[in-house]
Design a protein around this motif. Structure first.
Motif, short mmCIF file in Angstrom:
data_model
loop_
_atom_site.label_atom_id
_atom_site.label_comp_id
_atom_site.label_asym_id
_atom_site.label_seq_id
_atom_site.Cartn_x
_atom_site.Cartn_y
_atom_site.Cartn_z
N SER A 129 0.78 -1.33 -0.15
CA SER A 129 0.22 0.12 -0.02
C SER A 129 0.94 1.11 0.01
N ALA A 130 1.94 1.35 0.94
CA ALA A 130 2.78 2.52 0.97
C ALA A 130 3.99 2.36 -0.23
N ASN A 131 4.13 1.15 -0.82
CA ASN A 131 5.34 1.26 -1.93
C ASN A 131 4.63 0.24 -3.10
N PRO A 132 3.74 0.72 -3.84
CA PRO A 132 3.13 0.03 -5.09
C PRO A 132 4.04 -0.65 -5.94
N ASP A 133 5.48 -0.48 -6.04
CA ASP A 133 6.13 -1.01 -7.02
C ASP A 133 6.74 -2.30 -6.46
N MET A 134 6.58 -2.55 -5.20
CA MET A 134 7.05 -3.89 -4.41
C MET A 134 6.04 -5.19 -5.34
N ASP A 135 6.94 -6.19 -5.18
CA ASP A 135 6.10 -7.39 -5.68
C ASP A 135 5.93 -8.29 -4.55
N ARG A 136 4.58 -8.77 -4.68
CA ARG A 136 4.13 -9.53 -3.59
C ARG A 136 4.63 -10.96 -3.44
N ASP A 137 4.99 -11.44 -4.60
CA ASP A 137 5.59 -12.85 -4.64
C ASP A 137 6.98 -12.67 -4.18
N THR A 138 7.80 -11.65 -4.32
CA THR A 138 9.18 -11.70 -4.09
C THR A 138 9.06 -11.73 -2.39
N LEU A 139 8.47 -10.51 -1.92
CA LEU A 139 8.17 -10.37 -0.43
C LEU A 139 7.90 -11.63 0.31
N TRP A 140 6.78 -12.57 -0.44
CA TRP A 140 6.46 -13.91 0.35
C TRP A 140 7.50 -14.90 0.37
N LYS A 141 8.15 -14.85 -0.65
CA LYS A 141 9.41 -15.85 -0.66
C LYS A 141 10.39 -15.65 0.40
N SER A 142 10.51 -14.50 0.87
CA SER A 142 10.99 -14.41 2.22
C SER A 142 10.80 -15.18 3.36
N ALA A 143 9.44 -15.10 3.59
CA ALA A 143 8.60 -15.78 4.59
C ALA A 143 8.60 -17.48 4.39
N LEU A 144 8.77 -17.91 3.27
CA LEU A 144 8.36 -19.15 2.84
C LEU A 144 9.47 -19.97 3.53
N ILE A 145 10.63 -19.52 3.77
CA ILE A 145 11.80 -20.23 4.21
C ILE A 145 11.24 -20.52 5.83
N GLN A 146 10.25 -19.83 6.52
CA GLN A 146 10.09 -20.13 7.78
C GLN A 146 8.98 -21.30 7.58
N PHE A 147 8.12 -21.53 6.77
CA PHE A 147 6.98 -22.36 6.82
C PHE A 147 7.76 -23.59 6.01
N GLN A 148 8.88 -23.51 5.55
CA GLN A 148 9.52 -24.89 4.93
C GLN A 148 10.43 -25.45 5.88
N GLN A 149 10.52 -24.84 7.00
CA GLN A 149 11.51 -25.86 8.03
C GLN A 149 10.97 -27.17 8.26
N PHE A 150 11.84 -28.09 8.82
CA PHE A 150 11.37 -29.45 9.07
C PHE A 150 10.92 -29.21 10.43
N GLY A 151 9.84 -30.08 10.68
CA GLY A 151 9.33 -29.91 12.19
C GLY A 151 8.69 -28.85 12.63
N ILE A 152 8.22 -27.84 11.84
CA ILE A 152 7.24 -26.85 12.45
C ILE A 152 6.03 -27.33 12.43
N LYS A 153 5.07 -26.79 13.52
CA LYS A 153 3.94 -27.22 13.82
C LYS A 153 3.11 -25.97 14.26
N PRO A 154 1.83 -25.74 13.71
CA PRO A 154 1.00 -24.64 14.32
C PRO A 154 0.47 -25.16 15.46
N ILE A 155 0.23 -23.99 16.51
CA ILE A 155 -0.33 -23.95 17.80
C ILE A 155 -1.30 -23.15 18.03
#
Length: 286
Positions: A129-155
């Motif tokens: 919203s503040a930086n319309p030129d930013m790419d959502r997919d590129t930003l989300w790739k940074s977070a995907l590393i967290q969700f792809q860890q072995f042994g991660i469980k939602p609580i």
């Protein structure tokens, strides 16, 4: 005999968060020459095993959770320095109030609140919203590393970890909001029982005061009867500083932050150029 401690993210792992095959081959060659090689990382023990076991095809010591746990090559836990239950409970409560995504590292799993992904999506919405030129997919790739860890469980309720009496090795915060990171860092600046470190941009980690990679490396070297003067470390980021301060030889990745390069003995190639392999084969002549 030397003890070589190698970081993972930004070091043995490429920018795709996958181990460098050349690096793994160089580790095998180094071990064949009767040296000890250990992984020394902020990642969880089971995450490290999931990342490298199949390709490495040999067991090695692992210092995990930024030094909170030390396991030998047989998987035996030699040492652990978790947060006190009081400090862990206070941190979970505080982070819940800060409206950030965070993870709780325990011996058997990494626990993450169910609504964590929604928090990150909301932060991305605000950024775009503040930086319309930013790419959502590129930003989300940074977070995907967290969700792809072995042994991660939602609580549902992160305080369940405390109620169950589980040891908490560390808490990791991931946020796109630099102001939140700075506020959390400042909150813990004068804390007497915990301190903070970071292994990557957008993250901050809360660990026990007595926990760091340097202390864990010193312990492991003593366990194997190897003088610290015969230890070698390879790393790239702020959470590697403590092991760079105690090791005999300190090798910075080409992509390392300036503080690591200022402490190093030598600089190797970047992680995408297989800098670990280059260091082991060419610089150290192992």
């Amino acid at each position: 005999m030397k003890l070589i401690a190698i970081d993972l993210d930004g070091t043995l792992l490429t920018s795709k968060s996958k181990p460098s095959k050349e690096g793994l081959d160089a580790i095998k060659a180094t071990i064949s020459k009767r040296h000890k090689v250990a992984i020394c990382t902020g990642r969880a023990y089971f995450d490290v095993k999931g990342l490298i076991d199949a390709d490495l095809n040999m067991n090695i010591p692992i210092i995990s959770s930024n030094g909170a746990a030390v396991n030998d090559e047989n998987g035996q836990l030699l040492r652990q320095t978790p947060l006190t239950q009081e400090a862990a409970a206070a941190a979970i409560q505080y982070l819940s109030e800060q409206d950030v995504y965070f993870e709780i590292f325990c011996p058997e799993a990494i626990y993450s609140p169910f609504d964590g992904e929604d928090k990150l999506q909301a932060e991305i919405d605000m950024l775009i919203s503040a930086n319309p030129d930013m790419d959502r997919d590129t930003l989300w790739k940074s977070a995907l590393i967290q969700f792809q860890q072995f042994g991660i469980k939602p609580i549902n309720d992160p305080m369940e970890v405390i109620q169950a009496g589980m040891p908490v090795y560390k808490l990791l915060i991931f946020t796109y909001d630099e102001h939140k990171l700075e506020r959390i860092r400042e909150h813990y600046h004068h804390n007497t029982s915990v301190h903070t470190t970071a292994a990557a941009q957008l993250t901050l980690e809360i660990i026990a005061k007595e926990t760091d990679k340097g202390k864990a490396l010193s312990y492991l070297a003593d366990h194997y009867g190897i003088p610290l003067s015969d230890t070698i470390v390879i790393g790239d980021n702020y959470n590697d500083v403590s092991m760079f301060r105690v090791a005999g030889t300190k090798i910075a990745m080409g992509n390392a932050v300036d503080e690591i390069k200022q402490l190093c003995t030598q600089v190797t190639l970047t992680n995408n150029e297989h800098g670990v392999a280059h260091a082991l084969i060419h610089l150290l002549e192992l």
